[in-house]
Design an enzyme around this catalytic site. Structure first.
Site, PDB file in Angstrom:
ATOM      1  N   ASP A   1     -11.201  -4.853   7.898  1.00 60.01           N
ATOM      2  CA  ASP A   1     -10.496  -6.328   7.571  1.00 60.01           C
ATOM      3  C   ASP A   1      -9.967  -6.711   8.984  1.00 60.01           C
ATOM      4  O   ASP A   1      -9.974  -7.991   9.325  1.00 60.01           O
ATOM      5  CB  ASP A   1      -9.022  -5.878   6.884  1.00 60.01           C
TER       6      ASP A   1
ATOM      7  N   GLY B   1      -2.246   2.582   8.646  1.00 59.00           N
ATOM      8  CA  GLY B   1      -1.575   1.684   8.397  1.00 59.00           C
ATOM      9  C   GLY B   1      -3.331   0.186   8.199  1.00 59.00           C
ATOM     10  O   GLY B   1      -3.418   0.435   9.027  1.00 59.00           O
TER      11      GLY B   1
ATOM     12  N   ASP C   1       0.760  -1.275  -0.492  1.00 62.08           N
ATOM     13  CA  ASP C   1       0.185  -0.393  -0.160  1.00 62.08           C
ATOM     14  C   ASP C   1       0.791   1.206   0.327  1.00 62.08           C
ATOM     15  O   ASP C   1       1.443   0.741   0.983  1.00 62.08           O
ATOM     16  CB  ASP C   1      -1.164   0.307   1.352  1.00 62.08           C
TER      17      ASP C   1
ATOM     18  N   GLY D   1      -6.318  -9.706   1.476  1.00 64.06           N
ATOM     19  CA  GLY D   1      -6.625 -11.516   2.443  1.00 64.06           C
ATOM     20  C   GLY D   1      -5.009 -11.197   3.507  1.00 64.06           C
ATOM     21  O   GLY D   1      -5.325 -11.582   4.466  1.00 64.06           O
TER      22      GLY D   1
ATOM     23  N   ASN E   1     -19.602  -4.234   3.667  1.00 66.79           N
ATOM     24  CA  ASN E   1     -19.901  -2.918   4.641  1.00 66.79           C
ATOM     25  C   ASN E   1     -21.592  -2.304   3.632  1.00 66.79           C
ATOM     26  O   ASN E   1     -22.652  -3.416   2.834  1.00 66.79           O
ATOM     27  CB  ASN E   1     -18.789  -2.527   4.296  1.00 66.79           C
TER      28      ASN E   1
ATOM     29  N   GLY F   1      -3.583  -5.256   1.231  1.00 66.69           N
ATOM     30  CA  GLY F   1      -4.412  -6.599   0.231  1.00 66.69           C
ATOM     31  C   GLY F   1      -4.935  -7.418   1.622  1.00 66.69           C
ATOM     32  O   GLY F   1      -4.790  -7.065   2.592  1.00 66.69           O
TER      33      GLY F   1
HETATM   34  O1  RIB Z   1      -9.048  -2.927   3.109  1.00 66.57           O
HETATM   35  C1  RIB Z   1      -8.042  -2.689   2.694  1.00 66.57           C
HETATM   36  C2  RIB Z   1      -7.520  -3.150   1.938  1.00 66.57           C
HETATM   37  O2  RIB Z   1      -7.242  -2.437   0.328  1.00 66.57           O
HETATM   38  C3  RIB Z   1      -5.575  -2.114   1.630  1.00 66.57           C
HETATM   39  O3  RIB Z   1      -4.726  -2.645   2.123  1.00 66.57           O
HETATM   40  C4  RIB Z   1      -5.102  -2.270  -0.425  1.00 66.57           C
HETATM   41  O4  RIB Z   1      -4.763  -2.667  -0.078  1.00 66.57           O
HETATM   42  C5  RIB Z   1      -6.087  -2.741  -0.514  1.00 66.57           C
HETATM   43  O5  RIB Z   1      -6.380  -4.103  -1.026  1.00 66.57           O
END
Ligand code: RIB
Length: 299
Positions: A245, A280, A11, A39, A179, A37
């Site tokens: 996430d 982050g 990112d 995942g 969401n 990411g």
């Molecule tokens: O959900 C956030 C993520 O979405 C970020 O870390 C970015 O890489 C995108 O995939």
């Protein structure tokens, strides 16, 4: 154990006063680089929330791959299912505004070649398979069928919502987390209104729980005909990137250790709230003890 089949990105984050409109250029000061990411973020969040986690996915053979995996390595997530492929690691370009809201553009890179066959023989009836929407949709569907064969619980956070017919995947899922914008997109495809209660009524089945996250307003969820609504604890949001996430990782980790659905959702809400307080997507994922402490205060 939780197996995550999903994306691994690097990112590139720029903090700006406000996010740009289409065609507009907005300047920030320095950029920051974070592992990301959806995942990888969810794998790390589940691990920090106390689960045993295996990651399946792909990075490229460029300078970004090690940075993208560094937090997963440090947290001792099992990376034996991560392959290094020719080409570029996935990246995300992220703008974060003064209220902590974000805007994300991502390039799939090696994630586009992640293959569900890499999952074979790794799943069992006591496991959970977690998926998002950044891996190729065909492979997401294939992964779900492999999991179904192995009687593995399937946790799906379709972010972003894949193009194509979602019906096959939705039929296989045990826990669906969306969401508001993902719910609205899925509702539109099924000819439903954007009313979340209608969404929950339509998609809940005896074998499928639904969780809809509402940002600072908390969460609305349904399982086995019972509806739950929890407000999010008040926090000063610095960066909402990865909050969803963190929510998913903590929720899946709690479900994986067989706490009640209600308690698991509270732990997800607590993790999502804490994750907003740091910049982050991965650095902000909280530890199990902090999640549990805050979840105890959610009524
Ligand atoms: O959900 C956030 C993520 O979405 C970020 O870390 C970015 O890489 C995108 O995939």
């Amino acid at each position: 154990m939780i197996t995550v089949f999903g994306s691994i990105n690097l990112d590139l984050v720029v903090v700006v006063e406000r996010l740009p409109a289409p065609g507009e250029t907005i300047g920030g000061s320095d950029h920051q680089t974070f592992a990301g990411g959806k995942g990888a973020n969810q794998a790390l969040a589940a691990k920090k929330a106390g689960a045993i986690v295996k990651m399946i996915g792909a990075v490229g053979q460029d300078g970004f791959s090690q940075l993208a995996l560094a937090n997963l390595v440090a947290a001792e997530v099992d990376l034996s299912g991560v392959r290094s492929l020719d080409g570029a690691t996935g990246i995300a370009m992220i703008g974060v505004d003064a209220k902590g809201e974000n805007q994300i553009i991502f390039a799939r890179g090696a994630n586009a070649r992640a293959d569900a066959d890499w999952l074979k023989e790794g799943l069992g009836p006591d496991d959970t398979l977690m998926l998002q929407g950044e891996a190729p949709f065909q492979q997401i569907a294939k992964a779900m069928h492999i999991a179904k064969q192995a009687q593995t619980a399937i946790f799906w956070n379709p972010a972003p919502v894949p193009r194509g017919d979602l019906g096959d995947c939705l039929d296989l899922v045990s826990t669906l987390v969306v969401n508001e914008s993902e719910a609205a997109e899925i509702a539109r495809r099924y000819g439903l209104s954007t009313d979340l209660n209608e969404f929950l009524d339509h998609f809940e089945t005896p074998s499928r729980a639904i969780v809809a996250t509402l940002g600072a307003a908390g969460v609305i969820a349904t399982k086995e005909g019972k509806r739950y609504r929890f407000a999010s604890p008040a926090v000063k949001a610095v960066d909402t990137t990865g909050a969803g996430d963190a929510f998913c990782g903590a929720l899946a980790a709690a479900l994986d250790r067989n706490v009640t659905f209600e308690r698991a959702v509270k732990e997800g809400v607590a993790a999502g709230a804490i994750a907003c307080t740091l910049t982050g997507a991965q650095s902000s994922a909280p530890l199990k003890s902090d999640i549990e402490h805050l979840a105890d205060q959610i009524v």
